[in-house]
Design a protein around this motif. Structure first.
Motif, PDB file in Angstrom:
ATOM      1  N   ARG A 202     -25.912 -81.224  33.732  1.00 56.95           N
ATOM      2  CA  ARG A 202     -25.633 -82.408  32.899  1.00 56.95           C
ATOM      3  C   ARG A 202     -25.718 -82.051  31.415  1.00 56.95           C
ATOM      4  O   ARG A 202     -24.875 -82.481  30.600  1.00 56.95           O
ATOM      5  CB  ARG A 202     -26.621 -83.516  33.251  1.00 56.95           C
ATOM      6  CG  ARG A 202     -26.334 -84.851  32.585  1.00 56.95           C
ATOM      7  CD  ARG A 202     -27.295 -85.907  33.056  1.00 56.95           C
ATOM      8  NE  ARG A 202     -27.104 -86.259  34.459  1.00 56.95           N
ATOM      9  CZ  ARG A 202     -28.035 -86.146  35.399  1.00 56.95           C
ATOM     10  NH1 ARG A 202     -29.247 -85.684  35.092  1.00 56.95           N
ATOM     11  NH2 ARG A 202     -27.776 -86.500  36.646  1.00 56.95           N
ATOM     12  N   THR A 204     -25.261 -79.034  30.071  1.00 54.29           N
ATOM     13  CA  THR A 204     -24.152 -78.153  29.683  1.00 54.29           C
ATOM     14  C   THR A 204     -22.877 -78.942  29.452  1.00 54.29           C
ATOM     15  O   THR A 204     -22.073 -78.602  28.566  1.00 54.29           O
ATOM     16  CB  THR A 204     -23.884 -77.073  30.757  1.00 54.29           C
ATOM     17  OG1 THR A 204     -23.431 -77.679  31.970  1.00 54.29           O
ATOM     18  CG2 THR A 204     -25.126 -76.250  31.026  1.00 54.29           C
ATOM     19  N   LEU A 205     -22.672 -80.002  30.234  1.00 56.86           N
ATOM     20  CA  LEU A 205     -21.454 -80.796  30.083  1.00 56.86           C
ATOM     21  C   LEU A 205     -21.428 -81.587  28.777  1.00 56.86           C
ATOM     22  O   LEU A 205     -20.360 -81.998  28.318  1.00 56.86           O
ATOM     23  CB  LEU A 205     -21.312 -81.754  31.268  1.00 56.86           C
ATOM     24  CG  LEU A 205     -21.105 -81.087  32.637  1.00 56.86           C
ATOM     25  CD1 LEU A 205     -21.100 -82.120  33.743  1.00 56.86           C
ATOM     26  CD2 LEU A 205     -19.825 -80.260  32.653  1.00 56.86           C
ATOM     27  N   GLN A 206     -22.590 -81.749  28.159  1.00 60.30           N
ATOM     28  CA  GLN A 206     -22.657 -82.457  26.881  1.00 60.30           C
ATOM     29  C   GLN A 206     -22.340 -81.554  25.694  1.00 60.30           C
ATOM     30  O   GLN A 206     -21.977 -82.039  24.619  1.00 60.30           O
ATOM     31  CB  GLN A 206     -24.037 -83.075  26.696  1.00 60.30           C
ATOM     32  CG  GLN A 206     -24.368 -84.170  27.704  1.00 60.30           C
ATOM     33  CD  GLN A 206     -25.777 -84.698  27.516  1.00 60.30           C
ATOM     34  OE1 GLN A 206     -26.200 -85.037  26.406  1.00 60.30           O
ATOM     35  NE2 GLN A 206     -26.532 -84.771  28.604  1.00 60.30           N
ATOM     36  N   THR A 213     -14.942 -75.830  29.207  1.00 63.92           N
ATOM     37  CA  THR A 213     -15.159 -75.338  30.564  1.00 63.92           C
ATOM     38  C   THR A 213     -16.585 -74.828  30.719  1.00 63.92           C
ATOM     39  O   THR A 213     -17.113 -74.172  29.817  1.00 63.92           O
ATOM     40  CB  THR A 213     -14.184 -74.191  30.888  1.00 63.92           C
ATOM     41  OG1 THR A 213     -12.839 -74.634  30.687  1.00 63.92           O
ATOM     42  CG2 THR A 213     -14.341 -73.720  32.325  1.00 63.92           C
ATOM     43  N   VAL A 214     -17.198 -75.133  31.866  1.00 63.53           N
ATOM     44  CA  VAL A 214     -18.494 -74.572  32.240  1.00 63.53           C
ATOM     45  C   VAL A 214     -18.279 -73.661  33.439  1.00 63.53           C
ATOM     46  O   VAL A 214     -17.640 -74.062  34.426  1.00 63.53           O
ATOM     47  CB  VAL A 214     -19.523 -75.663  32.588  1.00 63.53           C
ATOM     48  CG1 VAL A 214     -20.830 -75.033  33.086  1.00 63.53           C
ATOM     49  CG2 VAL A 214     -19.798 -76.556  31.388  1.00 63.53           C
ATOM     50  N   ASN A 258     -22.213 -85.294  36.931  1.00 69.41           N
ATOM     51  CA  ASN A 258     -21.130 -86.104  36.380  1.00 69.41           C
ATOM     52  C   ASN A 258     -20.096 -86.329  37.479  1.00 69.41           C
ATOM     53  O   ASN A 258     -19.323 -85.417  37.802  1.00 69.41           O
ATOM     54  CB  ASN A 258     -20.484 -85.422  35.180  1.00 69.41           C
ATOM     55  CG  ASN A 258     -19.411 -86.276  34.514  1.00 69.41           C
ATOM     56  OD1 ASN A 258     -18.879 -87.209  35.115  1.00 69.41           O
ATOM     57  ND2 ASN A 258     -19.081 -85.953  33.272  1.00 69.41           N
ATOM     58  N   ILE A 261     -16.429 -85.157  36.924  1.00 68.88           N
ATOM     59  CA  ILE A 261     -16.119 -83.774  36.563  1.00 68.88           C
ATOM     60  C   ILE A 261     -15.210 -83.140  37.607  1.00 68.88           C
ATOM     61  O   ILE A 261     -15.295 -83.447  38.799  1.00 68.88           O
ATOM     62  CB  ILE A 261     -17.415 -82.948  36.403  1.00 68.88           C
ATOM     63  CG1 ILE A 261     -17.166 -81.696  35.559  1.00 68.88           C
ATOM     64  CG2 ILE A 261     -18.005 -82.568  37.748  1.00 68.88           C
ATOM     65  CD1 ILE A 261     -16.981 -81.992  34.104  1.00 68.88           C
ATOM     66  N   LEU A 322     -16.194 -75.843  36.026  1.00 63.74           N
ATOM     67  CA  LEU A 322     -16.257 -77.283  35.747  1.00 63.74           C
ATOM     68  C   LEU A 322     -15.455 -77.582  34.496  1.00 63.74           C
ATOM     69  O   LEU A 322     -15.575 -76.893  33.475  1.00 63.74           O
ATOM     70  CB  LEU A 322     -17.707 -77.726  35.538  1.00 63.74           C
ATOM     71  CG  LEU A 322     -18.695 -77.439  36.676  1.00 63.74           C
ATOM     72  CD1 LEU A 322     -20.094 -77.906  36.305  1.00 63.74           C
ATOM     73  CD2 LEU A 322     -18.240 -78.121  37.966  1.00 63.74           C
ATOM     74  N   ARG A 323     -14.648 -78.638  34.576  1.00 64.50           N
ATOM     75  CA  ARG A 323     -13.824 -79.055  33.432  1.00 64.50           C
ATOM     76  C   ARG A 323     -14.003 -80.537  33.171  1.00 64.50           C
ATOM     77  O   ARG A 323     -13.967 -81.343  34.104  1.00 64.50           O
ATOM     78  CB  ARG A 323     -12.352 -78.738  33.682  1.00 64.50           C
ATOM     79  CG  ARG A 323     -12.044 -77.260  33.748  1.00 64.50           C
ATOM     80  CD  ARG A 323     -10.537 -77.019  33.915  1.00 64.50           C
ATOM     81  NE  ARG A 323     -10.200 -75.602  33.839  1.00 64.50           N
ATOM     82  CZ  ARG A 323     -10.116 -74.801  34.892  1.00 64.50           C
ATOM     83  NH1 ARG A 323     -10.362 -75.290  36.100  1.00 64.50           N
ATOM     84  NH2 ARG A 323      -9.791 -73.521  34.759  1.00 64.50           N
ATOM     85  N   ARG A 324     -14.187 -80.883  31.919  1.00 56.52           N
ATOM     86  CA  ARG A 324     -14.288 -82.283  31.511  1.00 56.52           C
ATOM     87  C   ARG A 324     -12.913 -82.920  31.389  1.00 56.52           C
ATOM     88  O   ARG A 324     -11.940 -82.259  31.037  1.00 56.52           O
ATOM     89  CB  ARG A 324     -15.004 -82.395  30.155  1.00 56.52           C
ATOM     90  CG  ARG A 324     -16.503 -82.296  30.233  1.00 56.52           C
ATOM     91  CD  ARG A 324     -17.137 -82.333  28.849  1.00 56.52           C
ATOM     92  NE  ARG A 324     -16.770 -83.497  28.049  1.00 56.52           N
ATOM     93  CZ  ARG A 324     -17.275 -83.757  26.855  1.00 56.52           C
ATOM     94  NH1 ARG A 324     -18.160 -82.931  26.306  1.00 56.52           N
ATOM     95  NH2 ARG A 324     -16.918 -84.843  26.179  1.00 56.52           N
TER      96      ARG A 324
END
Length: 326
Positions: A202, A204-206, A213-214, A258, A261, A322-324
């Motif tokens: 969570r 890292t996505l912020q 990209t994560v 998320n 995601i 992971l991509r937002r």
């Protein structure tokens, strides 16, 4: 793809309250593994949460000072007989393979990108990225001062310019100062060590940009070697690995961080075919010189073997992208 075998006859101390690290449920659970490598007092077992199927140590123990003194690498040297130079050499090989994997998986790299490598250890991946993209902003966030100093010395010795190191961890304070900052964030074999994997994802996505990209790599609990070698299975469950991910539970952790995601899962084989044979036929590690896959197959058989393991998600590692989409 096979789930790890379950041993239901094991007894868990009822005085210790169970709490799943992924769904935060309080049970029920099934016991998976009695002996945990490195747990000399026999206080831990591995269990599977029946609610979400996540496998973890019970009770879990996390001590950041263990990494501050480079405890994990010292254990590899002590228990496997692997020379420190071999550890460094293999780490440089892995750093290059990780960089090349970005192109293979369609992850765009540019000279102006901002990349953060969380728990980057010696920083060899950061150094490889800085070498390939000298104008990019490459940062390694690592809790161990010892490892950062060792890594910088090794890179200088090998003619590399070290990346920017920051000694610390990804917490809310770091996130608040770097919201939507990075194009790419990487966690190479970090998620299995932490007490709250969902919260780490969570965070890292912020810090990635809306188009960011994560990339997360972890050991694979569905590695077929676990069912083919009892010794490999015993070594796979270790005190410093709090969580054990299958493809399904790794994606589940990301979706809990998320729900919107995009999560893309791939198999990734780090070690070579001869290492695999050694575990199966001799039921013990190779020791001083384990066979690491260096990026080029040595025969058609290895190509087929590696490709099939990755395709079937029975490889020794999993790679999640992971991509937002804000």
């Amino acid at each position: 793809m096979q789930e790890p075998r379950i041993s239901k006859e094991l007894n868990v101390p009822q005085s210790v309250a169970f709490r799943c690290l992924i769904c935060h449920g309080a049970g029920p659970y099934e016991s998976v593994q009695r002996s945990i490598f490195g747990d000399t007092h026999g206080k831990m077992i591995a269990v599977k949460c029946e609610a979400c199927s996540h496998t973890q140590l019970f009770p879990p123990e996390y001590d950041v000072s263990f990494y501050g003194t480079d405890g994990q690498i010292n254990n590899v040297i002590k228990n496997y007989g692997t020379l420190q130079k071999t550890v460094f050499d293999h780490s440089f090989v892995e750093a290059k393979r990780r960089r090349l994997r970005f192109d293979d998986k369609g992850i765009k790299m540019t000279e102006k990108m901002c990349l953060l490598d969380i728990g980057g250890g010696y920083g060899f991946f950061g150094g490889e990225m800085a070498r390939a993209y000298p104008q990019a902003e490459i940062t390694v966030l690592e809790p161990s001062q010892v490892r950062t100093e060792t890594g910088m010395a090794q890179m200088i010795e090998n003619g590399m310019i070290p990346p920017c190191f920051k000694v610390g961890i990804l917490d809310q304070s770091y996130v608040n100062a770097h919201l939507d900052r990075f194009d790419v964030v990487t966690l190479w074999h970090v998620l299995e060590h932490v007490p709250d994997p969902v919260q780490l994802i969570r965070l890292t996505l912020q810090i990635i940009k809306p188009t960011g990209t994560v990339c997360i790599e972890v050991p694979n609990l569905c590695d077929d070697t676990i069912s083919l070698s009892s010794a490999f299975r015993d070594r796979s469950f270790m005190q410093e690995h709090v969580s054990y991910f299958t493809p399904a539970t790794l994606v589940d952790a990301a979706k809990r961080a998320n729900p919107k995601i995009d999560a893309e899962i791939h198999g990734y084989q780090r070690y070579g075919m001869f290492n695999w044979f050694h575990w199966i036929y001799f039921n013990r590690p190779q020791g001083a010189e384990p066979d690491i896959f260096r990026g080029e197959d040595r025969s058609w058989l290895e190509t087929y073997w590696r490709t099939e393991k990755e395709h079937r998600l029975t490889s020794d590692a999993l790679f999640m992208i992971l991509r937002r989409h804000d």
